[in-house]
Structures are given as structure tokens and as C-alpha cells.
Design a protein around this motif. Structure first.
Motif, PDB file in Angstrom:
ATOM      1  N   THR A 213       0.852  -1.182   0.000  1.00 37.00           N
ATOM      2  CA  THR A 213       0.000   0.000   0.000  1.00 37.00           C
ATOM      3  C   THR A 213       0.893   1.239   0.000  1.00 37.00           C
ATOM      4  N   PRO A 214       0.328   2.420  -0.254  1.00 35.30           N
ATOM      5  CA  PRO A 214       1.157   3.632  -0.230  1.00 35.30           C
ATOM      6  C   PRO A 214       1.826   3.876   1.112  1.00 35.30           C
ATOM      7  N   TRP A 215       1.253   3.336   2.190  1.00 33.62           N
ATOM      8  CA  TRP A 215       1.858   3.518   3.515  1.00 33.62           C
ATOM      9  C   TRP A 215       2.763   2.347   3.916  1.00 33.62           C
ATOM     10  N   GLY A 216       3.025   1.425   2.964  1.00 37.94           N
ATOM     11  CA  GLY A 216       4.051   0.422   3.178  1.00 37.94           C
ATOM     12  C   GLY A 216       3.619  -0.951   3.640  1.00 37.94           C
ATOM     13  N   TRP A 217       2.316  -1.159   3.864  1.00 38.36           N
ATOM     14  CA  TRP A 217       1.856  -2.474   4.309  1.00 38.36           C
ATOM     15  C   TRP A 217       1.855  -3.454   3.144  1.00 38.36           C
ATOM     16  N   ALA A 218       2.384  -4.650   3.364  1.00 37.35           N
ATOM     17  CA  ALA A 218       2.468  -5.668   2.315  1.00 37.35           C
ATOM     18  C   ALA A 218       1.501  -6.807   2.622  1.00 37.35           C
ATOM     19  N   PRO A 219       0.492  -7.032   1.802  1.00 39.78           N
ATOM     20  CA  PRO A 219      -0.474  -8.100   2.084  1.00 39.78           C
ATOM     21  C   PRO A 219       0.074  -9.497   1.846  1.00 39.78           C
ATOM     22  N   ILE A 220       1.070  -9.631   0.971  1.00 35.07           N
ATOM     23  CA  ILE A 220       1.653 -10.947   0.654  1.00 35.07           C
ATOM     24  C   ILE A 220       3.129 -10.910   1.026  1.00 35.07           C
ATOM     25  N   ARG A 221       3.550 -11.882   1.839  1.00 38.69           N
ATOM     26  CA  ARG A 221       4.930 -11.907   2.298  1.00 38.69           C
ATOM     27  C   ARG A 221       5.530 -13.293   2.096  1.00 38.69           C
ATOM     28  N   SER A 222       6.847 -13.351   2.063  1.00 37.57           N
ATOM     29  CA  SER A 222       7.543 -14.600   1.784  1.00 37.57           C
ATOM     30  C   SER A 222       7.929 -15.317   3.070  1.00 37.57           C
ATOM     31  N   ARG A 223       8.131 -16.617   2.962  1.00 39.76           N
ATOM     32  CA  ARG A 223       8.553 -17.404   4.119  1.00 39.76           C
ATOM     33  C   ARG A 223       9.943 -16.970   4.558  1.00 39.76           C
ATOM     34  N   ASN A 224      10.078 -16.652   5.818  1.00 44.28           N
ATOM     35  CA  ASN A 224      11.317 -16.140   6.421  1.00 44.28           C
ATOM     36  C   ASN A 224      11.708 -14.765   5.882  1.00 44.28           C
ATOM     37  N   GLY A 225      10.727 -14.083   5.299  1.00 40.78           N
ATOM     38  CA  GLY A 225      10.954 -12.715   4.852  1.00 40.78           C
ATOM     39  C   GLY A 225       9.733 -11.863   5.114  1.00 40.78           C
ATOM     40  N   SER A 226       9.085 -12.097   6.253  1.00 41.48           N
ATOM     41  CA  SER A 226       7.836 -11.391   6.544  1.00 41.48           C
ATOM     42  C   SER A 226       7.926 -10.451   7.738  1.00 41.48           C
ATOM     43  N   LYS A 227       8.755 -10.775   8.720  1.00 44.63           N
ATOM     44  CA  LYS A 227       8.848  -9.942   9.915  1.00 44.63           C
ATOM     45  C   LYS A 227       9.731  -8.719   9.662  1.00 44.63           C
ATOM     46  N   TYR A 228      10.870  -8.941   9.032  1.00 34.88           N
ATOM     47  CA  TYR A 228      11.805  -7.863   8.713  1.00 34.88           C
ATOM     48  C   TYR A 228      11.729  -7.633   7.206  1.00 34.88           C
ATOM     49  N   LEU A 229      10.918  -6.664   6.814  1.00 36.44           N
ATOM     50  CA  LEU A 229      10.511  -6.564   5.416  1.00 36.44           C
ATOM     51  C   LEU A 229      11.481  -5.765   4.547  1.00 36.44           C
ATOM     52  N   ARG A 230      11.930  -4.619   5.040  1.00 29.93           N
ATOM     53  CA  ARG A 230      12.822  -3.766   4.243  1.00 29.93           C
ATOM     54  C   ARG A 230      13.445  -2.704   5.144  1.00 29.93           C
ATOM     55  N   GLY A 231      14.631  -2.259   4.766  1.00 28.79           N
ATOM     56  CA  GLY A 231      15.275  -1.183   5.491  1.00 28.79           C
ATOM     57  C   GLY A 231      16.118  -1.655   6.659  1.00 28.79           C
ATOM     58  N   PHE A 232      16.426  -0.720   7.563  1.00 27.12           N
ATOM     59  CA  PHE A 232      17.344  -0.967   8.669  1.00 27.12           C
ATOM     60  C   PHE A 232      16.569  -1.245   9.950  1.00 27.12           C
ATOM     61  N   PHE A 233      16.993  -2.305  10.647  1.00 22.04           N
ATOM     62  CA  PHE A 233      16.391  -2.705  11.912  1.00 22.04           C
ATOM     63  C   PHE A 233      17.493  -2.718  12.978  1.00 22.04           C
ATOM     64  N   PRO A 234      17.785  -1.566  13.574  1.00 18.94           N
ATOM     65  CA  PRO A 234      18.885  -1.494  14.539  1.00 18.94           C
ATOM     66  C   PRO A 234      18.627  -2.287  15.813  1.00 18.94           C
ATOM     67  N   ASP A 235      17.343  -2.558  16.112  1.00 14.24           N
ATOM     68  CA  ASP A 235      17.009  -3.249  17.357  1.00 14.24           C
ATOM     69  C   ASP A 235      16.728  -4.733  17.163  1.00 14.24           C
ATOM     70  N   ALA A 236      16.988  -5.268  15.962  1.00 13.91           N
ATOM     71  CA  ALA A 236      16.901  -6.722  15.772  1.00 13.91           C
ATOM     72  C   ALA A 236      17.969  -7.405  16.626  1.00 13.91           C
ATOM     73  N   PRO A 237      17.871  -8.716  16.865  1.00 11.98           N
ATOM     74  CA  PRO A 237      18.889  -9.392  17.682  1.00 11.98           C
ATOM     75  C   PRO A 237      20.317  -9.085  17.236  1.00 11.98           C
ATOM     76  N   THR A 238      20.534  -8.970  15.940  1.00 14.52           N
ATOM     77  CA  THR A 238      21.744  -8.377  15.350  1.00 14.52           C
ATOM     78  C   THR A 238      21.258  -7.273  14.424  1.00 14.52           C
ATOM     79  N   PRO A 239      21.855  -6.070  14.466  1.00 16.05           N
ATOM     80  CA  PRO A 239      21.407  -5.016  13.551  1.00 16.05           C
ATOM     81  C   PRO A 239      21.334  -5.550  12.121  1.00 16.05           C
ATOM     82  N   LEU A 240      20.242  -5.240  11.432  1.00 19.13           N
ATOM     83  CA  LEU A 240      19.910  -5.892  10.170  1.00 19.13           C
ATOM     84  C   LEU A 240      19.501  -4.865   9.129  1.00 19.13           C
ATOM     85  N   TYR A 241      20.063  -5.016   7.908  1.00 19.87           N
ATOM     86  CA  TYR A 241      19.560  -4.236   6.774  1.00 19.87           C
ATOM     87  C   TYR A 241      19.013  -5.201   5.730  1.00 19.87           C
TER      88      TYR A 241
END
Length: 267
Positions: A213-241
Motif C-alpha cells: 500500500t502507499p503507507w508500506g503495508w504488504a499483504p503478501i509476504r515470503s517465508r522467512n521474509g515477513s517480519k523484517y521486510l525492508r530497510g534498517f532494523f537497529p534493534d533486531a537481535p543483530t542489527p539488520l539491513y
């Protein structure tokens, strides 16, 4: 009658969005520049720049052209290192090797400062070992559950979890020196399986949602690629891009989620 009319409107709008995504969005390659602040990153490596691409999904002339544009952008940016975070091919065919060579040949200019890992797609139709002769020829270092110390950084490459080839613990056991560790793992949600000790993890696989959607919500996601969708996650168990990647799965279309080349500056 009103329901049928409303349904027809929804179907027409969906078809229009899909067509727009296929003709326009899928080719609107964006350059993303991000500065990542990492705890305990060595001062000697302050400002280290990584060029990141993922999910090339090479299969035809269109995907070849898009990847060639991405490689040109990377070379213009002159990063210290280039990372290819998996899914180099969509599925192995007789023309896959030639497509890889055409797409990645300019990376010879990086003089060996390129590292890659397999994704799940690199096992479709054959085995990821098919990458070895092509990448060796192009001076690209392929990592499969192993580490490689280069430019003062230990690059930890973990194979695809979605095809049952990942061995993060075994990969960590290959680390020998005190250098900071950057993990490369195609599937981003597996950051929660990554043993402690890495400064950063780089992934692809999710395509950023591909259709959002224009605000970034994705209705269809991939297996093991749904929680961390895109961009930088500094607070993940290991910082993740997580890269939005270049290619697509299913219809060759994107919506509000353009393909991405990323330049990461580490501090």
C-alpha cells in the motif's frame, strides 16, 4: 447488481495497478544511501562503504538490463565492497550462466572486493554450486556456511535456510580473528537464529513486500521474509539491513516498492 458492479470496479483497479507496476514501477530503480550507526564499530573502519544488491532473479533480457543498470550505479558510487545477497538467478536454465556473466562482468573492476551468498532461488532447477565457476571467473567470492576475512572485516556467509542448507553455527566456527563480523544471510527473519558476535547482518529475499500500500503495508509476504521486510532494523537481535532487491516473484510487477541499489556507510 450493485455488488457485481463494485466487484468489477475492484477487479479493474487491481488489473490496472498490476499493469502499471509491470510497465513502470518494476523498472524504476532507486539508489538508497544509508548511514548505519553500529555499536563498537572500529574507528579504523569508520566510513566503510558497502554496495548492496540482492534478488537479481536473472532469467531474461529484462532482468539482465535491470541488473546491468544496478551494477553501473554501484561502480559509479565506488564502494569499498560489493555484497550480492542471494537469488542471483530465478531458476537455472541453459542460458543462466551467460546471463550471469553479462550482468556481473563489470564487477571485475572491483578487483576482488565482491562477496556473494546463495539464495533459495539459486537451488531451483539445479544447485548453487553452479554459481562457482561463473563467480570464480568474475573474481567474486562465494560464501556458503563459511567466513572470509577481507579488508579488515570477517564476512560470514550463510547458505539458504529455505532450502535446508543453512548452518549458522558451523559458519561461526570458521571465524578465527578479532575483526568485526558482518553476516550475509538471504532470508532476513533468520536474524533470530544468528549466533551472537556479528556487528551487522545483510539480507534480501523479501523484495520489500513487492506489492504494498502507499503507507508500506504488504499483504503478501515470503517465508522467512515477513517480519523484517525492508530497510534498517537497529534493534533486531543483530542489527539488520534488508534490501528491497531487484527482481520479482510471481507477476513481474511491483507497486509502491521499487527495486533498490543500496550504499551503506558504517559508523
Amino acid at each position: 447488481m450493485k455488488f457485481a458492479k463494485a466487484l468489477g470496479t475492484v477487479v479493474a483497479a487491481s488489473a490496472g495497478a498490476l499493469l502499471y507496476g509491470a510497465l513502470v514501477e518494476v523498472n524504476r530503480l532507486e539508489l538508497t544511501r544509508r548511514t548505519l550507526i553500529l555499536a563498537d564499530w572500529p574507528e579504523a573502519l569508520r566510513g566503510f562503504r558497502i554496495g548492496l544488491i540482492a534478488d537479481l532473479h536473472l532469467r531474461d533480457h529484462g532482468t539482465l538490463q535491470l541488473t546491468q543498470r544496478a551494477v553501473d550505479i554501484l561502480l559509479d558510487e565506488m564502494p569499498d565492497m560489493v555484497v550480492i545477497a542471494g537469488d542471483l538467478v530465478s531458476c537455472w536454465t541453459p542460458k543462466s550462466e551467460a546471463l550471469l556473466r553479462q550482468a556481473l562482468d563489470p564487477l571485475l573492476m572491483m578487483d576482488g572486493n565482491v562477496v556473494a551468498i546463495p539464495g533459495n532461488r539459486d537451488y531451483y532447477g539445479a544447485d548453487a554450486s553452479n554459481l562457482v565457476p561463473v563467480l570464480d571467473h568474475l573474481n567474486i567470492h562465494l560464501l556458503r556456511n563459511e567466513s572470509w576475512t577481507h579488508q579488515g572485516i570477517t564476512w560470514l556467509g550463510i547458505d539458504s535456510a529455505n532450502v535446508g542448507e543453512a548452518d549458522p553455527i558451523g559458519a561461526m566456527e570458521t571465524i578465527e580473528g578479532p575483526e568485526p563480523v558482518i553476516a550475509l544471510w538471504h532470508e532476513p527473519d533468520l536474524v533470530e537464529w544468528l549466533p551472537e558476535g556479528c556487528a551487522l547482518m545483510l539480507s534480501g529475499h523479501s523484495h520489500g513486500g513487492q506489492f504494498t500500500t502507499p503507507w508500506g503495508w504488504a499483504p503478501i509476504r515470503s517465508r522467512n521474509g515477513s517480519k523484517y521486510l525492508r530497510g534498517f532494523f537497529p534493534d533486531a537481535p543483530t542489527p539488520l539491513y534488508v534490501s528491497r532487491g531487484l527482481g520479482t516473484t510471481g507477476p513481474p510487477s511491483r507497486l509502491f516498492c521499487r527495486p533498490e541499489v543500496t550504499i551503506l556507510t558504517l559508523k
